[in-house]
Scaffold this motif. Structure first.
Motif, PDB file in Angstrom:
ATOM      1  N   HIS A 137       0.835  -1.213   0.000  1.00 54.73           N
ATOM      2  CA  HIS A 137       0.000   0.000   0.000  1.00 54.73           C
ATOM      3  C   HIS A 137       0.861   1.251   0.000  1.00 54.73           C
ATOM      4  CE1 HIS A 137      -3.524   2.502   1.009  1.00 54.73           C
ATOM      5  NE2 HIS A 137      -2.660   3.193   1.748  1.00 54.73           N
ATOM      6  N   LYS A 138       1.904   1.264   0.814  1.00 55.64           N
ATOM      7  CA  LYS A 138       2.775   2.438   0.886  1.00 55.64           C
ATOM      8  C   LYS A 138       3.541   2.645  -0.416  1.00 55.64           C
ATOM      9  CE  LYS A 138       3.420   2.589   5.864  1.00 55.64           C
ATOM     10  NZ  LYS A 138       3.048   4.002   6.003  1.00 55.64           N
ATOM     11  N   GLU A 139       3.879   1.557  -1.080  1.00 57.83           N
ATOM     12  CA  GLU A 139       4.576   1.673  -2.365  1.00 57.83           C
ATOM     13  C   GLU A 139       3.642   2.211  -3.451  1.00 57.83           C
ATOM     14  OE1 GLU A 139       7.770  -2.000  -1.772  1.00 57.83           O
ATOM     15  OE2 GLU A 139       5.967  -2.278  -3.006  1.00 57.83           O
ATOM     16  N   LYS A 140       2.377   1.798  -3.393  1.00 56.81           N
ATOM     17  CA  LYS A 140       1.419   2.225  -4.408  1.00 56.81           C
ATOM     18  C   LYS A 140       0.875   3.618  -4.133  1.00 56.81           C
ATOM     19  CE  LYS A 140      -2.735   0.635  -6.838  1.00 56.81           C
ATOM     20  NZ  LYS A 140      -3.764  -0.439  -6.935  1.00 56.81           N
ATOM     21  N   TYR A 141       0.701   3.948  -2.851  1.00 55.42           N
ATOM     22  CA  TYR A 141       0.151   5.253  -2.479  1.00 55.42           C
ATOM     23  C   TYR A 141       1.126   5.965  -1.530  1.00 55.42           C
ATOM     24  CZ  TYR A 141      -4.116   2.949  -4.103  1.00 55.42           C
ATOM     25  OH  TYR A 141      -5.045   2.267  -4.837  1.00 55.42           O
ATOM     26  N   PRO A 142       2.183   6.536  -2.063  1.00 53.20           N
ATOM     27  CA  PRO A 142       3.178   7.205  -1.208  1.00 53.20           C
ATOM     28  C   PRO A 142       2.625   8.442  -0.490  1.00 53.20           C
ATOM     29  CG  PRO A 142       3.621   7.640  -3.523  1.00 53.20           C
ATOM     30  CD  PRO A 142       2.547   6.609  -3.492  1.00 53.20           C
ATOM     31  N   THR A 145      -2.304  10.619   3.235  1.00 49.60           N
ATOM     32  CA  THR A 145      -3.524  11.386   3.451  1.00 49.60           C
ATOM     33  C   THR A 145      -4.516  10.572   4.277  1.00 49.60           C
ATOM     34  OG1 THR A 145      -4.584  10.536   1.439  1.00 49.60           O
ATOM     35  CG2 THR A 145      -3.205  12.508   1.210  1.00 49.60           C
ATOM     36  N   VAL A 146      -5.526  11.245   4.806  1.00 43.47           N
ATOM     37  CA  VAL A 146      -6.547  10.560   5.600  1.00 43.47           C
ATOM     38  C   VAL A 146      -7.264   9.516   4.758  1.00 43.47           C
ATOM     39  CG1 VAL A 146      -8.727  10.862   6.832  1.00 43.47           C
ATOM     40  CG2 VAL A 146      -6.884  12.537   7.136  1.00 43.47           C
ATOM     41  N   LYS A 147      -7.549   9.856   3.511  1.00 43.25           N
ATOM     42  CA  LYS A 147      -8.249   8.931   2.625  1.00 43.25           C
ATOM     43  C   LYS A 147      -7.434   7.658   2.432  1.00 43.25           C
ATOM     44  CE  LYS A 147     -10.249   8.531  -2.015  1.00 43.25           C
ATOM     45  NZ  LYS A 147     -10.501   9.227  -3.306  1.00 43.25           N
ATOM     46  N   MET A 148      -6.130   7.823   2.168  1.00 42.19           N
ATOM     47  CA  MET A 148      -5.272   6.664   1.955  1.00 42.19           C
ATOM     48  C   MET A 148      -5.107   5.847   3.243  1.00 42.19           C
ATOM     49  SD  MET A 148      -4.542   6.545  -1.208  1.00 42.19           S
ATOM     50  CE  MET A 148      -6.226   7.123  -1.449  1.00 42.19           C
ATOM     51  N   ASP A 149      -5.061   6.539   4.379  1.00 43.92           N
ATOM     52  CA  ASP A 149      -4.952   5.834   5.653  1.00 43.92           C
ATOM     53  C   ASP A 149      -6.193   5.000   5.928  1.00 43.92           C
ATOM     54  OD1 ASP A 149      -2.480   6.869   6.049  1.00 43.92           O
ATOM     55  OD2 ASP A 149      -3.053   8.296   7.609  1.00 43.92           O
ATOM     56  N   LEU A 150      -7.354   5.556   5.638  1.00 51.24           N
ATOM     57  CA  LEU A 150      -8.597   4.813   5.828  1.00 51.24           C
ATOM     58  C   LEU A 150      -8.668   3.611   4.889  1.00 51.24           C
ATOM     59  CD1 LEU A 150     -11.165   7.728   6.278  1.00 51.24           C
ATOM     60  CD2 LEU A 150     -10.315   6.168   8.033  1.00 51.24           C
ATOM     61  N   LEU A 151      -8.138   3.794   3.677  1.00 52.36           N
ATOM     62  CA  LEU A 151      -8.101   2.681   2.727  1.00 52.36           C
ATOM     63  C   LEU A 151      -7.214   1.565   3.249  1.00 52.36           C
ATOM     64  CD1 LEU A 151      -8.783   1.454  -0.027  1.00 52.36           C
ATOM     65  CD2 LEU A 151      -6.838   2.706  -0.997  1.00 52.36           C
ATOM     66  N   LEU A 152      -6.035   1.926   3.773  1.00 52.02           N
ATOM     67  CA  LEU A 152      -5.130   0.927   4.336  1.00 52.02           C
ATOM     68  C   LEU A 152      -5.762   0.244   5.540  1.00 52.02           C
ATOM     69  CD1 LEU A 152      -2.439  -0.513   4.639  1.00 52.02           C
ATOM     70  CD2 LEU A 152      -1.548   1.501   5.834  1.00 52.02           C
ATOM     71  N   LEU A 153      -6.413   1.028   6.373  1.00 50.63           N
ATOM     72  CA  LEU A 153      -7.081   0.464   7.547  1.00 50.63           C
ATOM     73  C   LEU A 153      -8.153  -0.540   7.130  1.00 50.63           C
ATOM     74  CD1 LEU A 153      -7.308   0.581  10.642  1.00 50.63           C
ATOM     75  CD2 LEU A 153      -9.006   2.392  10.359  1.00 50.63           C
ATOM     76  N   GLY A 154      -8.888  -0.206   6.075  1.00 45.17           N
ATOM     77  CA  GLY A 154      -9.909  -1.119   5.570  1.00 45.17           C
ATOM     78  C   GLY A 154      -9.307  -2.420   5.057  1.00 45.17           C
ATOM     79  N   LYS A 155      -8.176  -2.321   4.370  1.00 38.58           N
ATOM     80  CA  LYS A 155      -7.500  -3.526   3.863  1.00 38.58           C
ATOM     81  C   LYS A 155      -7.056  -4.422   5.014  1.00 38.58           C
ATOM     82  CE  LYS A 155      -5.546  -1.358  -0.315  1.00 38.58           C
ATOM     83  NZ  LYS A 155      -4.273  -0.969  -0.982  1.00 38.58           N
ATOM     84  N   ILE A 156      -6.450  -3.802   6.024  1.00 41.98           N
ATOM     85  CA  ILE A 156      -5.965  -4.562   7.174  1.00 41.98           C
ATOM     86  C   ILE A 156      -7.131  -5.224   7.908  1.00 41.98           C
ATOM     87  CG2 ILE A 156      -4.851  -4.373   9.422  1.00 41.98           C
ATOM     88  CD1 ILE A 156      -3.157  -2.103   8.273  1.00 41.98           C
ATOM     89  N   ALA A 157      -8.199  -4.448   8.132  1.00 44.34           N
ATOM     90  CA  ALA A 157      -9.354  -4.976   8.863  1.00 44.34           C
ATOM     91  C   ALA A 157     -10.004  -6.133   8.120  1.00 44.34           C
ATOM     92  CB  ALA A 157     -10.364  -3.855   9.102  1.00 44.34           C
ATOM     93  N   LEU A 158     -10.194  -5.979   6.826  1.00 40.77           N
ATOM     94  CA  LEU A 158     -10.829  -7.036   6.036  1.00 40.77           C
ATOM     95  C   LEU A 158      -9.984  -8.307   6.039  1.00 40.77           C
ATOM     96  CD1 LEU A 158     -13.132  -7.859   4.170  1.00 40.77           C
ATOM     97  CD2 LEU A 158     -11.817  -6.964   2.241  1.00 40.77           C
TER      98      LEU A 158
END
Length: 396
Positions: A137-142, A145-158
């Protein structure tokens, strides 16, 4: 561009700590052997534990030959394999191998080999896959931002919720808590903004306090809800935790006997084979092995064991901080979360600090799947330390 090199080296301190825990495990099981021979469990568990340690050493040696970064390439295979095994247990398939123990469908019983608990291996599989997800995720979305953090959080949670769902259905409360602890630890170091983490933690704490409050104020209604939800075992463990004396002949039988045994050990313990209370504690060679250690070797022996675990966690933290590779750091963080939580939970449940859950004491409790899982985790940590990269102008 900074220059870098890999200083291949073995973490002898970590190896020494694991050897100490292995010696404590085998010796404690040896002292329990006369008592186990009189029960349904049988005897010879210390010999079986030695065998699992030998298998673990072979596995660690194999792990050391492969760069830990290769795990990223096959992380989805490990995770997928773990989910498939949990799915098979969910459907009790195959029927002649899926095995039920005390009402939980959590094992495969293989003729001529023994039992395997997929939930144990799922812990390491989840660590590897979450580490890959965070790095990818960090490599794809360097951009941070809050939006990207929420996206990462969603990936981890799922990713974490899928195996957690299957463990809830087994049911395996201990496994659920460990996977949750691993996930939380990796979220904390994932780079997600702290205001998001604080908001989540605050919500979880408030929810937890409300649940406990409702249970205390409205016990009958809460018990009816738990029964209707198929969570009777959770109800029993809460009752045992909050009112052990009232349920001393039922759900709190293990807890009451365990605390009496630990207290009877006093400062220096009763000595090897010089005790009686432990005979009445089920699973004293697995989940409640800390009770046997405390009774035989007293406060001094228990303190030594806790100190060794402290050194283990400290050493793993040292490796994580020295590792400059994000994937390696996330791997070690997940391993730290797994060990730290299980040690705290296992010892805590033995002294009524926490409710009882079916969690073994890492590297000491008897268990093939659990012992091999922890040794695999140690192998990964040794692999990361072996391939630590140093950069020009880094502080030594």
């Amino acid at each position: 561009m900074s220059e870098e090199n890999t200083n291949s080296k073995i973490d002898y301190m970590l190896i020494f700590i694991v050897i100490l825990l292995g010696v404590i495990s085998v010796f404690t099981l040896y002292t329990l052997d006369p008592l186990l021979a009189q029960t349904k469990y049988g005897d010879g568990y210390y010999l079986k534990q030695i065998q699992w340690y030998i298998v673990g050493v072979v596995v660690i040696t194999a792990i050391m030959f492969v760069d830990y970064d290769r795990l990223r390439q096959v992380s989805w295979l490990f995770y997928g394999f773990g989910i498939i095994t949990l799915l098979m247990l969910y459907f009790h398939f195959p029927p002649y191998i899926a095995h039920n123990v005390n009402g939980a469908w959590g094992w495969f019983k293989i003729p001529g080999f023994g039992t395997i608990q997929p939930a144990e291996f799922m812990k390491v599989f989840l660590i590897i896959f979450l580490a890959h997800i965070i790095v990818a995720h960090k490599e794809k979305y360097p951009e941070h931002t809050v939006k990207m953090d929420l996206l990462l959080l969603g990936k981890i949670a799922l990713t974490a919720l899928v195996p957690i769902f299957f463990l809830v259905k087994q049911p395996d409360l201990g496994g659920v808590l460990v996977l949750t602890a691993i996930t939380v630890c990796m979220i904390l170091v994932s780079g997600i903004k702290w205001r998001i983490i604080f908001a989540i933690v605050g919500s979880v704490l408030v929810t937890g306090v409300l649940i406990v409050g409702v249970y205390i104020l409205l016990p009958n209604q809460m018990n009816d809800f738990l029964k209707a939800s198929g969570l009777d075992h959770v109800q029993g463990r809460f009752n045992a935790w909050l009112n052990p004396e009232e349920y001393s002949q039922g759900d709190a039988y293990q807890l009451v006997r365990a605390m009496r045994a630990i207290g009877s050990g006093q400062l220096s313990g009763k000595g090897v084979h010089g005790f009686e209370v432990t005979q009445g504690i089920p699973e004293n060679h697995t989940d409640f092995i800390f009770t046997a250690i405390s009774e035989q070797f007293g406060f001094i022996g228990a303190s030594i064991v806790i100190t060794i675990y402290f050194l283990l966690i400290y050493r793993l933290i040292h490796v994580a901080l020295k590792c400059k590779d994000p994937f390696g750091s996330y791997l070690i963080t997940g391993i730290i979360g797994m060990f730290a939580f299980q040690v705290f939970q296992n010892i805590g449940m033995s002294i009524q600090l926490l409710p009882i859950t079916g969690l073994p004491l890492p590297l000491i409790s008897y268990g093939g799947s659990s012992s091999l899982t922890y040794l695999i985790a140690i192998g990964i940590a040794l692999n990361v330390y072996y391939r630590l990269k140093t950069y020009m102008f880094d502080e030594s």
